[in-house]
Every structure is written in C-alpha cells, then in structure tokens.
Design a protein around this motif. Structure first.
Motif: not given
Ligand code: FRU
Length: 441
Positions: A83-92
């Motif tokens: 398990t973990g997480c997803v984030i967005e930064h500058q289109g990635t």
C-alpha cells in the motif's frame, strides 16, 4: 464482474473485483475518483500483491483499468507491491508504495506516470532502504503531501516492544530523495494497537485528523504545529463490535473541497467459500468526513448515492414494539431511511436487514439508548433529537450511517431463497418511526 452475476452474495454497486482486493489507495483527478487497491490477480486470497485500478465519477458505477503495478522479479518489490499513495506534481503522477524486497523487508518505492495507467518504476528504488534505528519491523504504507515548498512523507511504524504505533516523518525537496526527520506522533497499544498501518493525515474543520489501522481503523483528531501532531480525541472508525469489516481506510480530497473516505470491506465468511466464489472483499461506499462540534469525526453518505434509487415505499407513524416487518420491501439491493421519534422508553432501537418475512435471521443495527452507542461507537443524541438511520444493502454488505455522524458496516450471506425483508426494532418499550425504502437499480 460478468462471470459472477449469478452470485447472490456478490455486491453490485460496491467495487468488488475478481479475485482478491484489500486496502484502497484513493486519488481524485479530473472529476474522477481513482481507486488503486491491493490486488492478488491470481486467486481470491491475500498474496502476490499488485496494485489494481478502477475509477468512478460517483462511487457506484465503476470502470476497471489494467493492473497498475506488479512486483519486479529481482527488484526491491519482488515479494509484493504494498500500500501507499498517489499524488500529482506539475503534470506527473507519483505513486509511493512499500515494496517487499527479496529478503522480505519493507522498503519504500516510487513509480511515475503521465496518465495514471502506465507506470514506470524509479531506477533509484528503493528510495528509502530501511527504518530509522529504534523502531520495529512495521515500516510501510507511505502517505505524501506538500507543505510550503517541501514534501512530507508519513510512514506507518511501531515503537519497540509493542508499546504502540508510530508515524515517521520524512522530507524531500524533489519527491525522489528523502531524509528522515522525526516522529509525527505515537500511539498507545491500549488505544490504537501496537503498530500503525495505512496512516493518513489531513486538515479537517480547523483540526488535523490522523487515521491508522491495526485490528480496526482508528481516527485521532488534534492539533498540528511545527510538524508534530498532538492527538486530543480518538475513536474507532466503524462500529462493529464483533469483527472489523471496514479496515485500512484512506481518504482523498475532491474538487469540491470535500474529504472523502474509502475503506476495504473484508469478508466474514470462511476462506473456502471465498475461493469457491472467485472474489473476496469490496470497497466501502464513499463517506464524506467532517469535524463535529465536539471535536470527533463525523461521516456522512454522499448525495450521489441517490442515483441508485428506484421503486419507493413510505411508512409513516409506525408503532414499533419488539420487531415490526415492513410490508412489501424485500430486496438484495435497498436504501433504507428510518427516523425514530425521540422520547421513547425503549432500551434499544434499530433496524434488522436481510431477515425473512417474519423478521427472523438477518443482521441488526441497534442503537442502545442507555449506553448511547451505535455498534461500538458512541452516539449521544441531543435532547429531542431523532435517531436517523440510513442503511445501504448490497447483497452481502450492509452499511448503516447513524445521524450523519457514525457508520457501522456488517457482512451477511443470506441463504438463497431468503426473501430479504426489513424490520424495525424497539426492545423493552414502544417507539414510533417513519421509514422510506428504495429498491436500488
Ligand atoms: C493493511 C496492510 C498494509 C500493507 C498491505 C499489504 O491491510 O497490511 O499495511 O501494505 O495490507 O497487502
């Protein structure tokens, strides 16, 4: 889901993939909730963990996507992509997860994507090799957020000698290089068990909420400053006293600024039955979170659930003494809303679902008036406040929201042929209630 449509225990509007799922990893993007989840694609039992992926606009109609992440032979996640997480930064998009390395140790890994479908693992994996000195084996389930110019990562861990859970804080400037900073918070084994899986941490209503899981999912509300969290209140997220159906809950933030919680709903039937069915586990309905005026966590159903409503039955001013079956509202997929008038003398009030036409069998959702509890959770009604129960039934799942504050989820596997009725209950006294029931499409 097609091969199992004949299965009268399989949920229809809860996400319930083939084979095995656990732990949702929610991420909201461009109007859609993406749910990555722990997935064994080969069997309906825990093992060989991958990340599955599904998306939804409303939490009830699902689109399945290809597997997002699989273990790499010889890699630092050879024995599992946890398990973990997803984030967005500058289109990635960045997926942080715990890899189980060839020696079976927990390490932290990164994969990136431009479309949430195709993921490329970092050549620098594992990006965190081991836990800082002085903590136990649990070192997993990274949760990442941005604070000012830096990125923070919270990893679930444990104090030595099973003294309690710990949340370890790491920091980064570029999402690739991470260094250990300090302990965000610790728990006591008597309150929140000996380690913290699946930590989640976010602001809500002027306080901060920390979620952690072990046996149950727990919430803590409190003050966050100088990157340290001081818990003021805590409780169990979902109030089933006999088991812990809703587990490993995590949240996402949607485009209306709402904090939405999703939980893994476990099975409560035996492993052989799960294998025979070909699927195991489901995702909870989405729950909107709020901070209540007493500093505790509130959970409300999402308005989108009304989209499922079909044929409607209304009952007014019902006198309830012992068990009263509602006429003509059987079904394996129902929404039930019941308002019990205040000022009753009954000790317990509630609803029995999935019972037979005489009110036998099924499962009960009971509010205990003298104890002021609903399931295991406290529910203190104000003077003159009605008891309002909103319950969603989906074949083997029953999720009940009480007074827009607390939730209790149960699993039940009725024998085929049961007519799946609904009954109101008032024990040791008489109560008066109004009820609405919708068949769900
Ligand atoms: C919680 C959990 C996580 C771990 C995952 C493995 O249910 O034990 O801590 O990452 O499941 O599937």
């Amino acid at each position: 889901m097609s091969t199992h449509d004949h299965d009268h225990h399989r949920p229809r509007y809860h996400l319930s993939p083939d084979n095995w799922m656990n732990d949702p990893i929610p991420f909201f993007w461009d109007g859609e909730h993406h749910i990555f989840f722990q997935h064994n694609p080969g069997a309906p039992v825990w093992g060989d963990m991958h990340w599955g992926h599904a998306s939804t606009c409303d939490g009830i109609r699902w689109q399945m996507h290809p597997i997002a992440l699989a273990p790499t032979p010889g890699g630092p996640d050879e024995k599992g992509v946890w398990t973990g997480c997803v984030i967005e930064h500058q289109g990635t998009f960045y997926a942080f997860y715990t890899g189980i390395n060839p020696e079976g140790r927990q390490v932290q890994c990164l994969a990136v994507s431009s479309d949430l479908i195709h993921w490329e693992k970092s050549s620098r994996n594992p990006i965190i090799h081991q836990q800082p000195h002085g903590f136990g084996d649990c070192f997993r389930d990274p949760h990442v957020w941005k604070e000012g110019e830096e990125w923070l990562m919270l990893i679930g861990s444990e104090l030595p000698e099973k003294r309690g859970g710990a949340g370890l804080l790491y920091r980064s400037n570029d999402l690739h290089h991470w260094e250990y900073s300090h302990v965000l918070a610790t728990g006591k084994t008597e309150e929140t068990q000996y380690d913290w899986e699946c930590p989640d941490f976010f602001p809500l209503g002027g306080k901060h909420i920390l979620l952690s899981s072990r046996k149950h999912t727990f919430w803590h509300s409190g003050e966050y400053s100088q990157q340290r969290f001081v818990a003021e209140k805590f409780g169990v997220l979902d109030g089933n006293p006999h088991s812990n159906i809703a587990y490993a809950a995590k949240t996402s933030y949607d485009d209306q600024g709402q904090r939405i919680l999703w939980a893994w709903l476990r099975e409560s039937r035996c492993r052989e039955d799960q294998i025979a069915a070909g699927w195991a586990s489901a995702l909870s309905l989405p729950r909107k979170l709020s901070l209540l005026s007493d500093g505790t966590l509130g959970q409300q159903p999402m308005p989108q659930l009304k989209l499922l409503r079909g044929e409607h039955h209304r009952f007014e001013n019902l006198g309830v003494e012992d068990t009263r079956v509602l006429d003509g509202v059987q079904g394996a997929a129902l929404e039930i809303e019941v308002h019990f008038a205040p000022h009753t003398k009954a000790r317990q009030l509630g609803v029995r679902v999935m019972c037979d036409a005489y009110g036998n069998g099924g499962v009960d959702f009971l509010y205990d008036r003298p104890l002021s509890t609903f399931g295991e959770s406290p529910l203190v009604l104000r003077d003159g406040e009605e008891l309002t129960l909103r319950i969603w039934i989906d074949h083997s799942i029953a999720e009940a929201f009480a007074n827009d504050r607390t939730v209790w989820t149960q699993r039940h596997y009725p024998a085929s042929g049961t007519n799946l009725s609904v009954a109101l209950i008032a024990q040791d006294g008489v109560a008066s209630a109004d009820a609405d029931v919708w068949r769900l499409q």
